[in-house]
Scaffold this motif. Sequence first.
Motif, PDB file in Angstrom:
ATOM      1  N   GLU A  93       7.650  37.684  12.632  1.00  0.00           N
ATOM      2  CA  GLU A  93       8.465  38.814  12.158  1.00  0.00           C
ATOM      3  C   GLU A  93       9.764  38.966  12.931  1.00  0.00           C
TER       4      GLU A  93
ATOM      5  N   THR B 297       5.650  36.782  17.304  1.00  0.00           N
ATOM      6  CA  THR B 297       5.331  36.808  15.870  1.00  0.00           C
ATOM      7  C   THR B 297       6.486  36.246  15.045  1.00  0.00           C
TER       8      THR B 297
ATOM      9  N   SER C  21       0.397  46.717  17.032  1.00  0.00           N
ATOM     10  CA  SER C  21       0.620  45.572  16.134  1.00  0.00           C
ATOM     11  C   SER C  21       0.843  45.924  14.663  1.00  0.00           C
TER      12      SER C  21
HETATM   13  O1  DAU Z   1       3.662  37.980  10.282  1.00  0.00           O
HETATM   14  C1  DAU Z   1       2.929  38.332  11.416  1.00  0.00           C
HETATM   15  C2  DAU Z   1       2.607  39.811  11.375  1.00  0.00           C
HETATM   16  O2  DAU Z   1       1.639  39.995  10.350  1.00  0.00           O
HETATM   17  C3  DAU Z   1       2.085  40.345  12.706  1.00  0.00           C
HETATM   18  O3  DAU Z   1       3.111  40.233  13.667  1.00  0.00           O
HETATM   19  C4  DAU Z   1       1.632  41.807  12.570  1.00  0.00           C
HETATM   20  O4  DAU Z   1       1.053  42.242  13.798  1.00  0.00           O
HETATM   21  C5  DAU Z   1       0.616  41.889  11.469  1.00  0.00           C
HETATM   22  O5  DAU Z   1       0.224  43.241  11.271  1.00  0.00           O
HETATM   23  C6  DAU Z   1       1.153  41.313  10.164  1.00  0.00           C
HETATM   24  O6  DAU Z   1       2.212  42.161   9.628  1.00  0.00           O
HETATM   25  P1  DAU Z   1       2.327  42.489   8.058  1.00  0.00           P
HETATM   26  O7  DAU Z   1       3.113  43.728   7.887  1.00  0.00           O
HETATM   27  O8  DAU Z   1       2.734  41.292   7.289  1.00  0.00           O
HETATM   28  O9  DAU Z   1       0.747  42.737   7.757  1.00  0.00           O
HETATM   29  P2  DAU Z   1      -0.020  43.848   6.874  1.00  0.00           P
HETATM   30  O10 DAU Z   1      -1.446  43.412   6.802  1.00  0.00           O
HETATM   31  O11 DAU Z   1       0.268  45.228   7.330  1.00  0.00           O
HETATM   32  O12 DAU Z   1       0.629  43.672   5.441  1.00  0.00           O
HETATM   33  C7  DAU Z   1       0.625  42.430   4.770  1.00  0.00           C
HETATM   34  C8  DAU Z   1       1.379  42.608   3.457  1.00  0.00           C
HETATM   35  O13 DAU Z   1       0.620  43.464   2.599  1.00  0.00           O
HETATM   36  C9  DAU Z   1       2.719  43.296   3.615  1.00  0.00           C
HETATM   37  O14 DAU Z   1       3.647  42.722   2.697  1.00  0.00           O
HETATM   38  C10 DAU Z   1       2.456  44.750   3.248  1.00  0.00           C
HETATM   39  C11 DAU Z   1       1.347  44.639   2.209  1.00  0.00           C
HETATM   40  N1  DAU Z   1       0.387  45.776   2.181  1.00  0.00           N
HETATM   41  C12 DAU Z   1      -0.225  46.133   3.332  1.00  0.00           C
HETATM   42  C13 DAU Z   1      -1.120  47.190   3.364  1.00  0.00           C
HETATM   43  C14 DAU Z   1      -1.778  47.600   4.652  1.00  0.00           C
HETATM   44  C15 DAU Z   1       0.105  46.421   0.976  1.00  0.00           C
HETATM   45  O15 DAU Z   1       0.640  46.070  -0.092  1.00  0.00           O
HETATM   46  N2  DAU Z   1      -0.788  47.451   1.001  1.00  0.00           N
HETATM   47  C16 DAU Z   1      -1.397  47.889   2.147  1.00  0.00           C
HETATM   48  O16 DAU Z   1      -2.186  48.876   2.090  1.00  0.00           O
END
Ligand code: DAU
Length: 348
Positions: free
Chosen positions: A141, A139, A85
């Motif tokens: 996405e 999702t 994921s």
């Molecule tokens: O939109 C649904 C999706 O949301 C799901 O399908 C995915 O399984 C889920 O992981 C999530 O994806 P994202 O890529 O949006 O989630 P993430 O928490 O990895 O990142 C959220 C936002 O924060 C994204 O714009 C990247 C940013 N980020 C993330 C991390 C881990 C940062 O700026 N710094 C970080 O260290």
Amino acid sequence: MKNILVTGGAGFIGSNFVKHMLATYNYKIINLDLLTYAGNLENLKEVQDHPNYTFIKGDIRDRKLVNSIFEEYKITQVVNFAAESHVDRSIEDPEIFLLTNVLGTQALIDAAKANWKVDPENKYSKEYKKDVKFLQVSTDEVYGTLDATGMFKETTPLAPNSPYSASKTSADLIVRAYNETFGLPINITRCSNNYGPYQFPEKLIPLMINNCKKNSKLPVYGDGMQIRDWLHVKDHCTGIDTVFHKGKIGEVYNIGGNNEKANIEIVKLILKELGKSEELIKYVKDRPGHDRRYAIDNTKITTELGWSPSYTFEQGIRETIKWYIDNEHWMNNVTSGDYMKYYEQMYK
Ligand code: DAU
Ligand code: NAD
């Protein structure tokens, strides 16, 4: 009595969903989970001895195992959460995403097709047992990215940008195709970003809370102005429950709570809530192919099925921050093994 096969039920959303279903209905829940780095039986401690609950450790790609589960437990519905994921991991190493998310979903839906068919001799029969359903947890996405305006509708063309979202799109389309071609009863849900208890700390919110607690830097990708549309995990669970019970066969439903926030807003809110300085923020190299904005149009599920979210973001995020602070033991356990290796490699 329904005998529901929930896959990936030891992960973040799956474990919340298993608990929601056991607390709400008298259904049998069979949880099939491979217990990858993201699966954790501690998430299910409260229900491990529940008479309606069975856990099976195994792979959704294991056709023999999946078939035997359908036969032994007379599975009548599937809710497929099992997946790789995390977008960043899919950029580092896409292959497992295709294996699990695409081929895994296909192995699972093949078992449903074979076991639910009224006339197994007739390969192209569109007759299935009554009340069966395959629900694919997809999702938002799959839709790709948005500019400053507009929202994702169920009819928005699919344009995934990361290996993760491309694999989820393939799974989503395979499930759709099994309905079109074989008449298999399906629904697909496409939800926006979830937050809440038991999320693995590789994801934005728990990662930032954990780093804040340790006074480590908070790595914000690019300019931090990317927008995500946040929904509390318990609201996602009631959304899936609604589609599971009321969704029209063959239909796709978006799930989202109209809660758009820029990443930097969330990071600053966490810092404020925990009484830490904004000096902890560190802008780092952007994620390749980073989607700029997600926003879900939830009109279909709210008007046709009568679902609505119950959490405001302000209430949900405060409770969530408190949960991670109060559950230090859970956080220490999930970050004790391979996670630190991943973190060092990813953020070096
Ligand atoms: O939109 C649904 C999706 O949301 C799901 O399908 C995915 O399984 C889920 O992981 C999530 O994806 P994202 O890529 O949006 O989630 P993430 O928490 O990895 O990142 C959220 C936002 O924060 C994204 O714009 C990247 C940013 N980020 C993330 C991390 C881990 C940062 O700026 N710094 C970080 O260290
Ligand atoms: P997660 O990574 O926390 O959990 C995934 C679970 O799947 C883990 O328990 C893991 O052990 C299990 N799993 C992985 N490969 C498996 C395999 N081959 N066989 C059996 N089990 C396997 O993920 P999550 O955040 O809870 O997401 C669950 C589902 O919801 C995923 O399909 C994801 O694409 C989708 N989704 C997530 C979000 C989100 O914001 N987290 C939003 C929309 C949709």
